[in-house]
Design an enzyme around this catalytic site. Structure first.
Site, PDB file in Angstrom:
ATOM      1  N   HIS A   1     -21.784 -20.370   5.522  1.00  0.00           N
ATOM      2  CA  HIS A   1     -22.396 -21.207   4.487  1.00  0.00           C
ATOM      3  C   HIS A   1     -21.479 -21.276   3.275  1.00  0.00           C
ATOM      4  O   HIS A   1     -20.947 -20.251   2.840  1.00  0.00           O
ATOM      5  CB  HIS A   1     -23.780 -20.669   4.092  1.00  0.00           C
ATOM      6  CG  HIS A   1     -24.858 -21.132   5.012  1.00  0.00           C
ATOM      7  ND1 HIS A   1     -26.010 -21.725   4.587  1.00  0.00           N
ATOM      8  CD2 HIS A   1     -24.933 -21.121   6.367  1.00  0.00           C
ATOM      9  CE1 HIS A   1     -26.754 -22.071   5.614  1.00  0.00           C
ATOM     10  NE2 HIS A   1     -26.130 -21.695   6.719  1.00  0.00           N
TER      11      HIS A   1
ATOM     12  N   TYR B   1     -32.734 -22.273  -3.510  1.00  0.00           N
ATOM     13  CA  TYR B   1     -33.474 -21.374  -4.401  1.00  0.00           C
ATOM     14  C   TYR B   1     -34.194 -22.259  -5.409  1.00  0.00           C
ATOM     15  O   TYR B   1     -33.555 -22.902  -6.248  1.00  0.00           O
ATOM     16  CB  TYR B   1     -32.520 -20.433  -5.132  1.00  0.00           C
ATOM     17  CG  TYR B   1     -31.905 -19.357  -4.254  1.00  0.00           C
ATOM     18  CD1 TYR B   1     -30.851 -19.636  -3.381  1.00  0.00           C
ATOM     19  CD2 TYR B   1     -32.387 -18.044  -4.297  1.00  0.00           C
ATOM     20  CE1 TYR B   1     -30.302 -18.649  -2.574  1.00  0.00           C
ATOM     21  CE2 TYR B   1     -31.824 -17.039  -3.503  1.00  0.00           C
ATOM     22  CZ  TYR B   1     -30.790 -17.358  -2.647  1.00  0.00           C
ATOM     23  OH  TYR B   1     -30.248 -16.368  -1.839  1.00  0.00           O
TER      24      TYR B   1
ATOM     25  N   PRO C   1     -34.746  -9.009  -3.034  1.00  0.00           N
ATOM     26  CA  PRO C   1     -33.873  -9.758  -2.118  1.00  0.00           C
ATOM     27  C   PRO C   1     -33.365 -11.099  -2.675  1.00  0.00           C
ATOM     28  O   PRO C   1     -32.587 -11.772  -2.003  1.00  0.00           O
ATOM     29  CB  PRO C   1     -34.754  -9.956  -0.892  1.00  0.00           C
ATOM     30  CG  PRO C   1     -36.141  -9.754  -1.352  1.00  0.00           C
ATOM     31  CD  PRO C   1     -36.096  -8.856  -2.521  1.00  0.00           C
TER      32      PRO C   1
ATOM     33  N   LYS D   1     -28.542  -9.032  -1.572  1.00  0.00           N
ATOM     34  CA  LYS D   1     -27.611  -7.914  -1.740  1.00  0.00           C
ATOM     35  C   LYS D   1     -27.937  -6.674  -0.921  1.00  0.00           C
ATOM     36  O   LYS D   1     -27.064  -5.838  -0.693  1.00  0.00           O
ATOM     37  CB  LYS D   1     -27.585  -7.512  -3.224  1.00  0.00           C
ATOM     38  CG  LYS D   1     -26.917  -8.520  -4.108  1.00  0.00           C
ATOM     39  CD  LYS D   1     -25.402  -8.555  -3.877  1.00  0.00           C
ATOM     40  CE  LYS D   1     -24.832  -9.920  -4.192  1.00  0.00           C
ATOM     41  NZ  LYS D   1     -24.398 -10.637  -2.990  1.00  0.00           N
TER      42      LYS D   1
ATOM     43  N   TYR E   1     -22.744 -13.634  -5.927  1.00  0.00           N
ATOM     44  CA  TYR E   1     -23.526 -13.913  -4.718  1.00  0.00           C
ATOM     45  C   TYR E   1     -22.686 -13.703  -3.456  1.00  0.00           C
ATOM     46  O   TYR E   1     -23.143 -13.149  -2.462  1.00  0.00           O
ATOM     47  CB  TYR E   1     -24.031 -15.362  -4.751  1.00  0.00           C
ATOM     48  CG  TYR E   1     -25.043 -15.687  -3.688  1.00  0.00           C
ATOM     49  CD1 TYR E   1     -24.637 -16.083  -2.406  1.00  0.00           C
ATOM     50  CD2 TYR E   1     -26.405 -15.605  -3.937  1.00  0.00           C
ATOM     51  CE1 TYR E   1     -25.557 -16.386  -1.417  1.00  0.00           C
ATOM     52  CE2 TYR E   1     -27.347 -15.912  -2.951  1.00  0.00           C
ATOM     53  CZ  TYR E   1     -26.900 -16.296  -1.694  1.00  0.00           C
ATOM     54  OH  TYR E   1     -27.819 -16.574  -0.710  1.00  0.00           O
TER      55      TYR E   1
END
Ligand code: FAS
Ligand code: PHB
Length: 385
Positions: A68, A197, A288, A292, A378
Site C-alpha cells: 500500500h 481513516y 491500533p 503500530k 506511519y
C-alpha cells in the site's frame, strides 16, 4: 533461551535466534488453533516485511500481501490522499497478523526449536542470577522445569512476565480512552484502494482490508457497547454514514466476524530484569489507530535478538545492558504517534475539541511537512532511534 508466549514477538524471536545458532523453547498456554485464529493487526511496516523476509518467512507474504502506497484522511466533504513514496519514500503492506502467525508457527514446527502449546502455570524464576528457569505444567499435566541462560517474556498484556520484571523498581504509564472499536471482517471487495481513516461528527471509522475480496472495517463506539446490540444492518448503516462522499459507495457483504476492542495506551518500564527481557505487548500496548502494535513487537525482538546473540556468542553485555532504553525510545515514539492519530480522529469532548481536530486534519491536508511527519511515523521510523 526460554520464551514465554507464541505470539508474533515470541515466535519471531525464536526464529531469529535459531538462525544464529541459539536454541530456544517456546511455551504457549493456548492451543495452536486458538493462536492462529486470533484476528488482530493488518498493517506491516517495511522493516517488518524486511525482517520476516530475511528470516525466510517472506514467500507467502510477497505472494498474498498487498503493498500500500498511502492512506486517505477523510473529514466532511474531503478525502485526502497521503502518498507515502512521494512524502517519505516508503510503503506499508497489508497482511493479517493471523497470516504472519501461521507462517511463523509453520516454520517453527518444520525443524525449528520446540514449541509447546497448552502449557499452564508458567512461572519465570531466579531471573536475577545467571541460571534462570521457567517452571510450568505441560499439556499432559506434568510439572516441568526449563533451565535457561536467558528468558524472554513475550506473553502479551495478560502474561506473567511483566509482573516479575516490574517488581519494586518498575513504573507503569496507562491511558484508557473513552471509546472502543467495533471491528468486522466481511466478505466484501474493498471499495477503496488505500485505507481510509475517517473523522465524522458521529464517530471515527476505518476502512481496511485483508484481500481483494475481504474488507476489515472499524467503527468508534462507546466502550460499554455490547456486540450483540449491533446488527449487521446497524453496522453497515453507521459505516455508510461515516464514509459518505459524493460519487462513492460503500460495498457491503456477509459479516464473518465482529467484536468490540478496548483502546488503551500502556507502557511498562524497564523492559529487563536480570536475565528476563520483555518484548511486545508484554511491555507496551498502543491504540491500533497508528497500526503500530505488531510492528513495535517486531522492532523489540529485532533489537533483543541482536543483543542476545552478542551476549551468548560473544559474552559481551553492552547491547543487553542498553536494550531496555533503546527499545523504549521507539516505544515512546510509537506511543506518541498512536495517541496523536487516536486523539485527532476520534470524536470525544465538545465542539471546541471537534474544531481543533478538524484544524489538525486540514493542516495535514494542506502542509507537505505536516503530511510527511505523519507518513514517516506511519510507515515506520528507523529501528534504533
Ligand atoms: P501477543 O499478545 O500477540 O502474544 C502473546 C502470547 O503469549 C499469546 O499467544 C498468549 O496466548 C501467550 N500467553 C499469555 N500468557 C501466557 C502464559 N501465562 N504462558 C504462556 N503463554 C502465554 N495491532 C495493530 O497494529 N493493529 C491492530 O489492528 C491491532 N488490533 C488488535 C486487536 C486486539 C483485540 C488485540 C488484543 C491487539 C491488537 N493489536 C493490533 C495489537 C497486536 O497486534 C499486538 O501488538 C501483537 O499481538 C503483539 O504481539 P505479542 O507481543 O507477541 O503479543
Ligand atoms: C487492520 O487492518 O486491522 C488495521 C489497519 C490499520 C490500523 C488498525 C488496524 O490502524
Amino acid at each position: 533461551m526460554g520464551i514465554i508466549g507464541a505470539g508474533p514477538a515470541g515466535l519471531l524471536l525464536s526464529r531469529l535466534l535459531h538462525l544464529q545458532g541459539i536454541d530456544s523453547v517456546v511455551l504457549e498456554n493456548r492451543s495452536r488453533d486458538y493462536v492462529e485464529a486470533r484476528i488482530r493487526a493488518g498493517i506491516l511496516e517495511q522493516h517488518t516485511v524486511d525482517t520476516l523476509t530475511a528470516a525466510g518467512l517472506g514467500d507467502r507474504l510477497q505472494r498474498e500481501g498487498l503493498e500500500h502506497r498511502g492512506i486517505y484522511l477523510q473529514y466532511p466533504g474531503t478525502r485526502h490522499k497521503l502518498d507515502f513514496p512521494e512524502l517519505c519514500g516508503r510503503t506499508v503492506w497489508v497482511y493479517g497478523q493471523t497470516e504472519v502467525t501461521k507462517d511463523l508457527i509453520a516454520a517453527q514446527l518444520d525443524g525449528g526449536p520446540p514449541l509447546l502449546f497448552e502449557v499452564s502455570d508458567v512461572r519465570p524464576e531466579d531471573v536475577d542470577g545467571d541460571s534462570p528457569r521457567i517452571r510450568f505444567t505441560d499439556a499432559d499435566g506434568v510439572e516441568q522445569v526449563l533451565e535457561c541462560d536467558v528468558i524472554a517474556g513475550t506473553d502479551g498484556f495478560h502474561g506473567p512476565s511483566r509482573a516479575v520484571v516490574q517488581g519494586a523498581a518498575g513504573r507503569v504509564w496507562e491511558r484508557t480512552y473513552p471509546y472502543a472499536w467495533l471491528g468486522i471482517l466481511a466478505d466484501a471487495a474493498p471499495a477503496t484502494d488505500e485505507l481510509i481513516y475517517a473523522w465524522h461528527p458521529e464517530g471515527f471509522a476505518l476502512y481496511s482490508m485483508r484481500s481483494p475480496s475481504v474488507s476489515r472495517l472499524y467503527l468508534q463506539v462507546d466502550p460499554a457497547e455490547k456486540i450483540e446490540d449491533w446488527s449487521d444492518d446497524r453496522i453497515w448503516e453507521n459505516l455508510a454514514t461515516r464514509f459518505a462522499l459524493e460519487g462513492w459507495e460503500l460495498t457491503t457483504g456477509t459479516i464473518t466476524e465482529k467484536s468490540v476492542l478496548p483502546m488503551r495506551s500502556f507502557v511498562s518500564t524497564p523492559m529487563r530484569r536480570g536475565r528476563l527481557f520483555l518484548a511486545g505487548d508484554a511491555a507496551h500496548i498502543v491504540p491500533p489507530t497508528g497500526a503500530k502494535g505488531l510492528n513495535l513487537a517486531v522492532a523489540d525482538v529485532t533489537l533483543l535478538a541482536q543483543a542476545l546473540v552478542r551476549l551468548l556468542h560473544e559474552k559481551q553485555t553492552d547491547l543487553v545492558d542498553t536494550y531496555s532504553d533503546r527499545a523504549l525510545a521507539r516505544v515512546w515514539r510509537c506511543t506518541h504517534f498512536s495517541w496523536f492519530m487516536t486523539s485527532m480522529l476520534h470524536r470525544s469532548g465538545d465542539d471546541f475539541d471537534a474544531e481543533l481536530q478538524l484544524s489538525q486534519l486540514r493542516r495535514i491536508a494542506a502542509s507537505e511537512p505536516a503530511a510527511r511527519e505523519l507518513a514517516e511515523n506511519y510507515t515506520g521510523l528507523p529501528l534504533d532511534l
